[in-house]
Design a protein around this motif. Structure first.
Motif, PDB file in Angstrom:
ATOM      1  N   VAL A  23      24.961  -3.247  -5.363  1.00  0.00           N
ATOM      2  CA  VAL A  23      25.647  -3.263  -6.659  1.00  0.00           C
ATOM      3  C   VAL A  23      24.987  -2.323  -7.658  1.00  0.00           C
ATOM      4  O   VAL A  23      25.641  -1.446  -8.237  1.00  0.00           O
ATOM      5  CB  VAL A  23      25.698  -4.697  -7.238  1.00  0.00           C
ATOM      6  N   CYS A  24      23.675  -2.482  -7.858  1.00  0.00           N
ATOM      7  CA  CYS A  24      23.003  -1.710  -8.904  1.00  0.00           C
ATOM      8  C   CYS A  24      21.998  -0.697  -8.369  1.00  0.00           C
ATOM      9  O   CYS A  24      21.440   0.089  -9.136  1.00  0.00           O
ATOM     10  CB  CYS A  24      22.297  -2.648  -9.882  1.00  0.00           C
ATOM     11  N   GLY A  25      21.737  -0.718  -7.058  1.00  0.00           N
ATOM     12  CA  GLY A  25      20.825   0.265  -6.476  1.00  0.00           C
ATOM     13  C   GLY A  25      19.354  -0.089  -6.551  1.00  0.00           C
ATOM     14  O   GLY A  25      18.517   0.692  -6.088  1.00  0.00           O
ATOM     15  N   SER A  26      19.017  -1.240  -7.147  1.00  0.00           N
ATOM     16  CA  SER A  26      17.610  -1.653  -7.199  1.00  0.00           C
ATOM     17  C   SER A  26      17.061  -1.785  -5.784  1.00  0.00           C
ATOM     18  O   SER A  26      17.758  -2.239  -4.877  1.00  0.00           O
ATOM     19  CB  SER A  26      17.476  -2.991  -7.932  1.00  0.00           C
ATOM     20  N   ARG A  27      15.794  -1.397  -5.612  1.00  0.00           N
ATOM     21  CA  ARG A  27      15.197  -1.399  -4.278  1.00  0.00           C
ATOM     22  C   ARG A  27      14.087  -2.448  -4.199  1.00  0.00           C
ATOM     23  O   ARG A  27      13.400  -2.738  -5.196  1.00  0.00           O
ATOM     24  CB  ARG A  27      14.659  -0.016  -3.925  1.00  0.00           C
ATOM     25  N   PHE A  28      13.905  -2.977  -2.974  1.00  0.00           N
ATOM     26  CA  PHE A  28      12.954  -4.054  -2.773  1.00  0.00           C
ATOM     27  C   PHE A  28      12.184  -3.831  -1.472  1.00  0.00           C
ATOM     28  O   PHE A  28      12.711  -3.268  -0.511  1.00  0.00           O
ATOM     29  CB  PHE A  28      13.676  -5.403  -2.716  1.00  0.00           C
ATOM     30  N   SER A  29      10.943  -4.293  -1.454  1.00  0.00           N
ATOM     31  CA  SER A  29      10.116  -4.169  -0.259  1.00  0.00           C
ATOM     32  C   SER A  29      10.396  -5.288   0.731  1.00  0.00           C
ATOM     33  O   SER A  29      10.099  -5.165   1.918  1.00  0.00           O
ATOM     34  CB  SER A  29       8.632  -4.181  -0.630  1.00  0.00           C
ATOM     35  N   ASP A  30      11.008  -6.371   0.258  1.00  0.00           N
ATOM     36  CA  ASP A  30      11.276  -7.533   1.102  1.00  0.00           C
ATOM     37  C   ASP A  30      12.769  -7.857   1.086  1.00  0.00           C
ATOM     38  O   ASP A  30      13.388  -7.882   0.027  1.00  0.00           O
ATOM     39  CB  ASP A  30      10.465  -8.731   0.589  1.00  0.00           C
ATOM     40  N   LYS A  31      13.330  -8.112   2.255  1.00  0.00           N
ATOM     41  CA  LYS A  31      14.765  -8.384   2.364  1.00  0.00           C
ATOM     42  C   LYS A  31      15.163  -9.655   1.626  1.00  0.00           C
ATOM     43  O   LYS A  31      16.214  -9.711   0.974  1.00  0.00           O
ATOM     44  CB  LYS A  31      15.164  -8.491   3.837  1.00  0.00           C
ATOM     45  N   SER A  32      14.325 -10.698   1.716  1.00  0.00           N
ATOM     46  CA  SER A  32      14.646 -11.961   1.055  1.00  0.00           C
ATOM     47  C   SER A  32      14.728 -11.785  -0.460  1.00  0.00           C
ATOM     48  O   SER A  32      15.588 -12.379  -1.121  1.00  0.00           O
ATOM     49  CB  SER A  32      13.609 -13.032   1.416  1.00  0.00           C
ATOM     50  N   ASN A  33      13.846 -10.949  -1.030  1.00  0.00           N
ATOM     51  CA  ASN A  33      13.892 -10.693  -2.473  1.00  0.00           C
ATOM     52  C   ASN A  33      15.154  -9.936  -2.860  1.00  0.00           C
ATOM     53  O   ASN A  33      15.728 -10.166  -3.924  1.00  0.00           O
ATOM     54  CB  ASN A  33      12.659  -9.901  -2.908  1.00  0.00           C
ATOM     55  N   MET A  34      15.604  -9.037  -1.985  1.00  0.00           N
ATOM     56  CA  MET A  34      16.840  -8.301  -2.257  1.00  0.00           C
ATOM     57  C   MET A  34      18.040  -9.247  -2.255  1.00  0.00           C
ATOM     58  O   MET A  34      18.927  -9.166  -3.111  1.00  0.00           O
ATOM     59  CB  MET A  34      17.026  -7.194  -1.224  1.00  0.00           C
ATOM     60  N   LEU A  35      18.051 -10.189  -1.296  1.00  0.00           N
ATOM     61  CA  LEU A  35      19.161 -11.145  -1.222  1.00  0.00           C
ATOM     62  C   LEU A  35      19.182 -12.072  -2.442  1.00  0.00           C
ATOM     63  O   LEU A  35      20.254 -12.400  -2.958  1.00  0.00           O
ATOM     64  CB  LEU A  35      19.051 -11.960   0.067  1.00  0.00           C
ATOM     65  N   LYS A  36      17.999 -12.472  -2.901  1.00  0.00           N
ATOM     66  CA  LYS A  36      17.918 -13.294  -4.111  1.00  0.00           C
ATOM     67  C   LYS A  36      18.447 -12.525  -5.316  1.00  0.00           C
ATOM     68  O   LYS A  36      19.182 -13.059  -6.154  1.00  0.00           O
ATOM     69  CB  LYS A  36      16.472 -13.722  -4.361  1.00  0.00           C
ATOM     70  N   HIS A  37      18.064 -11.234  -5.398  1.00  0.00           N
ATOM     71  CA  HIS A  37      18.519 -10.393  -6.509  1.00  0.00           C
ATOM     72  C   HIS A  37      20.033 -10.238  -6.511  1.00  0.00           C
ATOM     73  O   HIS A  37      20.670 -10.252  -7.572  1.00  0.00           O
ATOM     74  CB  HIS A  37      17.852  -9.019  -6.417  1.00  0.00           C
ATOM     75  N   ARG A  38      20.639 -10.087  -5.352  1.00  0.00           N
ATOM     76  CA  ARG A  38      22.089  -9.881  -5.256  1.00  0.00           C
ATOM     77  C   ARG A  38      22.867 -11.049  -5.859  1.00  0.00           C
ATOM     78  O   ARG A  38      23.970 -10.877  -6.373  1.00  0.00           O
ATOM     79  CB  ARG A  38      22.494  -9.688  -3.795  1.00  0.00           C
TER      80      ARG A  38
ATOM     81  N   HIS B 161       0.827  -1.209   0.000  1.00  0.00           N
ATOM     82  CA  HIS B 161       0.000   0.000   0.000  1.00  0.00           C
ATOM     83  C   HIS B 161       0.869   1.270   0.000  1.00  0.00           C
ATOM     84  O   HIS B 161       0.555   2.238  -0.681  1.00  0.00           O
ATOM     85  CB  HIS B 161      -0.918   0.013   1.225  1.00  0.00           C
ATOM     86  N   THR B 162       1.939   1.241   0.794  1.00  0.00           N
ATOM     87  CA  THR B 162       2.772   2.443   0.929  1.00  0.00           C
ATOM     88  C   THR B 162       3.799   2.585  -0.188  1.00  0.00           C
ATOM     89  O   THR B 162       4.297   3.686  -0.428  1.00  0.00           O
ATOM     90  CB  THR B 162       3.518   2.423   2.273  1.00  0.00           C
ATOM     91  N   GLY B 163       4.106   1.460  -0.856  1.00  0.00           N
ATOM     92  CA  GLY B 163       5.142   1.507  -1.895  1.00  0.00           C
ATOM     93  C   GLY B 163       6.549   1.576  -1.327  1.00  0.00           C
ATOM     94  O   GLY B 163       7.521   1.768  -2.065  1.00  0.00           O
ATOM     95  N   GLU B 164       6.674   1.424  -0.020  1.00  0.00           N
ATOM     96  CA  GLU B 164       7.992   1.505   0.623  1.00  0.00           C
ATOM     97  C   GLU B 164       8.872   0.343   0.183  1.00  0.00           C
ATOM     98  O   GLU B 164       8.441  -0.813   0.120  1.00  0.00           O
ATOM     99  CB  GLU B 164       7.817   1.464   2.147  1.00  0.00           C
ATOM    100  N   LYS B 165      10.124   0.670  -0.138  1.00  0.00           N
ATOM    101  CA  LYS B 165      11.116  -0.345  -0.518  1.00  0.00           C
ATOM    102  C   LYS B 165      12.410  -0.058   0.252  1.00  0.00           C
ATOM    103  O   LYS B 165      13.335   0.572  -0.266  1.00  0.00           O
ATOM    104  CB  LYS B 165      11.363  -0.308  -2.028  1.00  0.00           C
ATOM    105  N   PRO B 166      12.492  -0.557   1.503  1.00  0.00           N
ATOM    106  CA  PRO B 166      13.616  -0.184   2.364  1.00  0.00           C
ATOM    107  C   PRO B 166      14.918  -0.933   2.093  1.00  0.00           C
ATOM    108  O   PRO B 166      15.965  -0.567   2.631  1.00  0.00           O
ATOM    109  CB  PRO B 166      13.091  -0.521   3.760  1.00  0.00           C
ATOM    110  N   TYR B 167      14.885  -1.972   1.267  1.00  0.00           N
ATOM    111  CA  TYR B 167      16.091  -2.771   1.034  1.00  0.00           C
ATOM    112  C   TYR B 167      16.638  -2.501  -0.372  1.00  0.00           C
ATOM    113  O   TYR B 167      15.910  -2.625  -1.367  1.00  0.00           O
ATOM    114  CB  TYR B 167      15.785  -4.262   1.194  1.00  0.00           C
ATOM    115  N   SER B 168      17.910  -2.115  -0.447  1.00  0.00           N
ATOM    116  CA  SER B 168      18.503  -1.767  -1.732  1.00  0.00           C
ATOM    117  C   SER B 168      19.709  -2.649  -2.046  1.00  0.00           C
ATOM    118  O   SER B 168      20.441  -3.070  -1.141  1.00  0.00           O
ATOM    119  CB  SER B 168      18.929  -0.295  -1.745  1.00  0.00           C
ATOM    120  N   CYS B 169      19.896  -2.919  -3.332  1.00  0.00           N
ATOM    121  CA  CYS B 169      21.042  -3.699  -3.806  1.00  0.00           C
ATOM    122  C   CYS B 169      22.283  -2.803  -3.806  1.00  0.00           C
ATOM    123  O   CYS B 169      22.258  -1.710  -4.372  1.00  0.00           O
ATOM    124  CB  CYS B 169      20.770  -4.234  -5.207  1.00  0.00           C
TER     125      CYS B 169
END
Length: 341
Positions: free
Chosen positions: A232-247, A222-230
């Motif tokens: 390497v490339c700066g991509s942002r994610f709302s979920d920490k696990s998704n950020m770790l997968k992306h890395r 709802h808020t669009g908040e994405k507190p976790y960022s990569c």
């Protein structure tokens, strides 16, 4: 340090008393001093009680468990552990406590009082111990160390929980199915799979969740908040696990390995899917014809045969197709592209 006894200290009280009249008003307020550490006291009895912390004098013993105490008041408080006596009650909710200090602390849950403030960021806390733990987030102090792997922790309880990864201890058990857990909160969360309880509710859409952490993740939709960022490339994610997968797409890390053939995978669920090739397991079944599938996505595609759904449409002529690959092949009739030469 030289050993002092209560007798030696009492002998010196007469000399303290004789000079009392010559003291200034400020000093006269605490005329009794400890010769060991220099602490000052207003009353002789207070100084004698304090002296026992140096002489290790503990004349008061519990008749139930044999514990010793330096002061009679401490023994009386301890006895409530055995008697169950709780003489202090909260005026707001009626909860009873064995110690007055515990009742006073509890009252802050009603008043909202937070008397302990962090000098660095000004956050306030109900308990002094909570402030001490918080300050370590600024100082990065980690006073609690694991004796096995030397990992350090800011909070003692986190170190105790970590130790269970070495001992295998799981002290919390589900009364329904017997599953065991290392953390009490994980056991409580698990119990809700049996009771169906979902106590955490989204204030925006009303969706309910078993765990507070899951509800907080949902709120970001709802808020669009994405507190976790990569990093390497700066991509942002709302979920920490998704950020770790992306890395892992940057590092090409594949931490999950198949125990049968040694194939490696970036994500755990990919490895689990692969394992079904070895086990022959097909946990997903079609409700219409009973066909079984190893992957949920494959079963969902199969269901479209029964439903007649054709989700892939040609943007040129509007023809619909069951499979994306069929739609792509059809597109070549418009573009004239020949896939094989």
């Amino acid at each position: 340090m030289e050993n002092y006894t209560e007798t030696n200290c009492v002998k010196n009280l007469s000399s303290i008393s004789s000079s009392k009249s010559n003291m200034t008003p400020d000093v006269r307020e605490k005329p009794y001093s400890c010769e060991v550490c220099g602490s000052s006291f207003s009353h002789k009895s207070s100084m004698l009680n304090h002296l026992r912390t140096h002489t290790e004098g503990k004349p008061y013993s519990c008749g139930v468990c044999g514990s010793f105490f330096s002061q009679k008041s401490n023994l009386l408080q301890h006895m409530r552990v055995h008697s169950g006596d709780k003489p202090y009650s909260c005026e707001e909710c009626g909860t009873s406590f064995s110690h007055k200090s515990t009742m006073v602390t509890h009252m802050r849950t009603h008043t909202g009082e937070k008397p302990y403030s962090c000098e660095i960021c000004s956050r306030s806390f109900t308990l002094k111990s909570a402030l001490s733990k918080h300050v370590r987030t600024h100082t990065e102090e980690k006073p609690f160390s694991c004796e096995i792997c030397d990992r350090s922790f800011t909070i003692k309880q986190n170190m105790v929980i970590h130790m269970r990864t070495h001992t295998g201890e799981k002290p919390y058990s589900c009364e329904v199915c017997g599953s065991s857990f290392t953390i009490k909160q994980n056991m409580k969360n698990h119990m809700r799979t049996h009771t169906g309880e979902k106590p955490y509710c989204c204030e925006v859409c009303g969706s309910s969740f078993r765990e507070n952490s899951t509800m907080l993740k949902h709120m970001r939709t709802h808020t669009g908040e994405k507190p976790y960022s990569c990093e390497v490339c700066g991509s942002r994610f709302s979920d920490k696990s998704n950020m770790l997968k992306h890395r892992r797409t940057h590092m090409k890390e594949k931490p999950y390995s198949c125990e049968v053939c040694g194939s490696s995978f970036k994500m755990k669920q990919h490895m689990l899917r692969h394992l079904q090739m070895h086990t022959g397991e097909k946990p997903y079944s079609c409700e219409v014809c009973g066909s079984s599938f190893s992957q949920k996505a494959t079963m969902s595609r199969h269901m479209q045969i029964h439903s007649g759904e054709k989700p892939y449409s040609c943007e040129i002529c509007g023809s619909s197709f069951l499979r994306k690959s069929n739609m792509m092949t059809h597109m070549r009739t418009h573009t004239g592209e020949k896939s094989h030469s």
